[in-house]
Design a protein around this motif. Structure first.
Motif, PDB file in Angstrom:
ATOM      1  N   LYS B  18       0.822  -1.221   0.000  1.00 18.08           N
ATOM      2  CA  LYS B  18       0.000   0.000   0.000  1.00 18.08           C
ATOM      3  C   LYS B  18       0.847   1.259   0.000  1.00 18.08           C
ATOM      4  CE  LYS B  18      -3.777  -2.297   0.589  1.00 18.08           C
ATOM      5  NZ  LYS B  18      -4.586  -2.602  -0.555  1.00 18.08           N
ATOM      6  N   GLY B  65       2.912   6.694   0.702  1.00 13.85           N
ATOM      7  CA  GLY B  65       1.730   6.241  -0.027  1.00 13.85           C
ATOM      8  C   GLY B  65       1.002   7.424  -0.630  1.00 13.85           C
ATOM      9  N   GLN B  66       0.007   7.128  -1.462  1.00 17.32           N
ATOM     10  CA  GLN B  66      -0.843   8.203  -1.962  1.00 17.32           C
ATOM     11  C   GLN B  66      -1.775   8.636  -0.830  1.00 17.32           C
ATOM     12  OE1 GLN B  66      -2.050   8.127  -6.060  1.00 17.32           O
ATOM     13  NE2 GLN B  66      -1.493   5.990  -6.242  1.00 17.32           N
ATOM     14  N   ASP B  67      -2.405   9.793  -1.006  1.00 15.67           N
ATOM     15  CA  ASP B  67      -3.201  10.380   0.075  1.00 15.67           C
ATOM     16  C   ASP B  67      -4.219   9.405   0.658  1.00 15.67           C
ATOM     17  OD1 ASP B  67      -1.751  12.575  -0.450  1.00 15.67           O
ATOM     18  OD2 ASP B  67      -3.365  13.731  -1.380  1.00 15.67           O
ATOM     19  N   GLN B  68      -4.940   8.733  -0.250  1.00 10.08           N
ATOM     20  CA  GLN B  68      -5.998   7.816   0.188  1.00 10.08           C
ATOM     21  C   GLN B  68      -5.436   6.713   1.099  1.00 10.08           C
ATOM     22  OE1 GLN B  68      -8.087   6.608  -3.327  1.00 10.08           O
ATOM     23  NE2 GLN B  68      -9.252   5.067  -2.223  1.00 10.08           N
ATOM     24  N   GLU B  69      -4.301   6.135   0.689  1.00  9.93           N
ATOM     25  CA  GLU B  69      -3.691   5.061   1.475  1.00  9.93           C
ATOM     26  C   GLU B  69      -3.138   5.587   2.793  1.00  9.93           C
ATOM     27  OE1 GLU B  69      -2.364   4.648  -2.126  1.00  9.93           O
ATOM     28  OE2 GLU B  69      -4.163   3.423  -2.370  1.00  9.93           O
TER      29      GLU B  69
END
Lengths: 425, 246
Positions: B18, B65-69
């Motif tokens: 993730k 990670g990307q923002d969502q993760e």
């Protein structure tokens, strides 16, 4: 001006977007349309920002404001897509794929997806959005639109991946958040996906590619079926599984515009690679195959193509990595490429480019034996000269350059008369 | 002649699938390979959502990670799990956290919109979304000598008083673009904004992590020197590019 000119196109405009394969797919579509025959307005040399598109139209337009063609095929940079869609009001938008690319330029994939979603949901039913149904992220952003959505994808038994490559972002169900699973995985995170938790799955495909035959670095063939209809066998003059996706995408666009299958087949058969994408060059008695590598998925697919027959590299290979703006200034992406497969095989590996040493180090950590890794001068053409020297006359070799390294190599080869300059192509 | 069984190390990769953007898995590869080249067996364990922290991990890695993760991860790394990770570090386990992982080792991360994300408070540090993105090559002076990497972050991190930074910025922006610091150190845990990937071209730092991992497991560490020619060249090139491009 762009809006006025495109509104006068008899057959409207097609916009092509996606991380990989834009240039090739756009050219395939344009070649098909030219056989109709339509005069095609097309931003040819990879100038895919708004400025470049306007330039392409201005070049073709008459003084009285006629667009100089019946149809336009426009390659759109990821970041330029929203503005181009608003200004061009295309009849068709093709969304090919969304991979990790030059993150220092574009930010994160989620951000691009959100921006694209914002554009798509404002379209009306007069627009067709053609989506790679094998890409769960693209399917999510094109769900429940007012515009018509048409999906293409593969149903392929031979060319599958066993595991998700490291370059693929973990595919997560956009509805329930669970990890997606695959009945079959083809390229990066593209495949016949489903959510084991909530049952969401790849949408119904209108255009399905199957029975793919790959012929080394030369060409490929595949069958494409449309809806319930019988399938059409097509040969395509470019190699690699990724180009099977590009051909399938281009055929989907052509069919949605109503072009007969015979013309699609004719155009694909005669199709040749865009300059530098994959190119064979005779130089000083060596048979060099150049293949552009510009991001992790693209690199993985090129390695897959080159190692398909023997499981390893059969030929000496030079990798030229620059870190200028167009390459991505962050070379971290090299660590997302699965170079580990090169630990097998016998071909020696030569590194050059502004970040050649990073590449050599990457190969070392991939487990490639040190006596197979050769550091050439970082500068081009000195790196090229040293490589050619190392390859015996009469032998073949591969050259894998990043974008600006490809431009530099091609310029050298053109100056020395081995290839045509790109503006002559 | 002695017949010792080979030494081994356990690497714990937090949220491996993730939180792995910008090639951060290169750091795990570097730790594993440099240990293996010294005949040390390495086991890499991914520690995902809902999974507790095993108490036998010697070296942790936590990437960005990307923002969502990042939101999902911050919710997962709470309570008992956060306590287990802090305890591991207190007991001498080594750690490298980059970008998103680094931010969550502090007290909290405050985004532009939405609730603050709680960190585990290992570092006395706080991060917040900043007005611009820092992108480019970085050179840092540290106790491991010069470190080279690539930063790409809009979050700003402020260290509490007395917190040791990873180093002083020579080229680039670092923690916040203002105080000249980059990263943070607590015991054998390091957090920073450096991608590149960081460890493959900063072998002195990698070897230190491996050494600390060995000490954690065996109480002592003996790490013979190995050929670092390619690492040194990659390091020098990165440094030259940093001075040329920023």
């Amino acid at each position: 001006m762009l809006t006025k000119l495109t509104a006068r196109l008899e057959q409207g405009a097609v916009i092509v977007a996606g991380t990989n394969g834009k240039t090739t797919t756009t050219r395939m579509i344009a070649d098909v349309f030219e056989l109709v025959p339509w005069r095609v307005v097309h931003n040819r040399s990879g100038s895919n920002l708004v400025r470049g598109v306007i330039a392409a139209f201005v070049q073709r337009a008459s003084l009285t404001g006629c667009p100089g063609g019946e149809i336009a095929v426009i390659e759109a940079d990821e970041a330029a897509l929203p503005e181009l869609v608003r200004r061009v009001r295309p009849r068709i938008i093709l969304l090919n794929n969304l991979f990790r690319d030059q993150l220092d330029r574009y930010g994160e994939l989620d951000t691009i997806g959100k921006t694209w979603r914002g554009v798509l949901k404002d379209l009306d039913a007069g627009t067709t959005v053609i989506v790679n149904g094998d890409d769960p992220a693209l399917v999510a952003i094109s769900d429940s639109l007012a515009a018509k959505r048409v999906c293409f994808g593969l149903d392929e038994t031979t060319h599958r991946l066993d595991v998700l490559p490291h370059a693929a972002d973990a595919a997560v169900c956009r509805v329930c958040g669970a990890d997606l699973a695959y009945h079959a995985l083809y390229v990066s995170h593209l495949g016949d996906w489903y959510c084991p938790n909530c049952g969401r799955k790849r949408p119904e495909l209108t255009y399905t590619g199957s029975n793919i035959q790959l012929y080394g670095v030369e060409s490929l063939a595949l069958d494409i079926s449309e809806g319930e209809g019988h399938s059409h066998h097509l040969t395509v003059g470019v190699p690699g599984l990724y180009n099977a996706y590009n051909a399938l995408a281009a055929a989907s666009v052509a069919r949605e515009v109503g072009v007969p299958w015979e013309l699609i087949g004719q155009a694909f058969d005669a199709f040749r690679s865009a300059f530098g994408r994959i190119e064979r060059v005779q130089y000083k008695g060596r048979d060099l195959t150049l293949a552009l590598v510009k991001n992790p998925t693209g690199f993985n697919e090129v390695l897959r193509m080159l190692t398909a027959e023997t499981g390893g590299l059969a030929l000496p290979t030079m990798i030229a990595i620059n870190d200028l703006d167009a390459d991505g200034r962050d070379v971290s992406w090299l660590w997302d490429v699965d170079f580990e497969l090169l630990a097998r095989g016998k071909g020696d590996l030569y590194t050059t480019g502004l970040r050649g040493p990073d590449m050599a180090n990457r190969l070392k950590y991939a487990g490639v034996a040190l006596d197979r890794i050769h550091s050439l001068p970082n500068e081009l053409p000195a790196g090229l000269d040293a490589f050619v020297e190392a390859v015996p006359e009469g032998y073949a070799a591969y050259i894998l350059p990043s974008y600006t390294a490809m431009l530099a190599l091609r310029k050298t080869l053109a100056d020395r008369g081995a290839v045509d300059a790109f503006w002559e192509q | 002649m002695t017949t010792e069984s080979p030494r081994c190390l356990v690497v714990g990769w937090l949220y491996g699938t993730k939180m792995n953007i910008y090639g951060d898995r290169g750091n795990v590869l570097a730790i594993a390979q440099r240990a293996r080249w010294r005949d040390i067996d390495v086991e890499i364990r991914e520690i995902g959502f809902g999974e507790s922290i095993p108490d036998d991990v010697d070296i942790f890695f936590w990437g960005g990670g990307q923002d969502q993760e990042q939101v999902a991860v911050s919710h997962d790394m709470q309570g008992e799990k956060a306590e287990q990770l802090r305890t591991s570090i207190e007991n001498g386990a080594a750690m490298l956290a980059v970008c998103g992982g680094y931010q969550l080792l502090g007290h909290e991360y405050r985004p532009h919109n939405g609730e603050p994300l709680r960190g585990i408070g290992l570092f006395d540090a706080t991060s917040m979304a900043g007005p611009e993105r820092f992108i480019g090559n970085v050179v840092v002076n540290s106790r491991w000598g010069i470190l080279v990497g690539f930063e790409n972050h809009s979050g700003l991190t402020w260290l509490g008083e007395g917190v040791e930074p990873l180093g002083k910025i020579q080229v680039g922006c670092g923690n916040n673009g203002q105080d000249g610091t980059e990263g943070a150190i607590y015991r054998n845990a390091i957090g920073c904004y450096l991608h590149g990937a960081l460890l493959p071209k900063n072998p002195a730092l990698t070897d230190w992590l491996v050494e600390m991992g060995l000490r954690h497991r065996y109480g002592s560490a003996d790490l013979p020197a190995i050929d670092d020619d390619l690492e040194r060249r990659a390091h020098e090139t990165a440094m030259q590019r940093a001075f040329t491009t920023r």
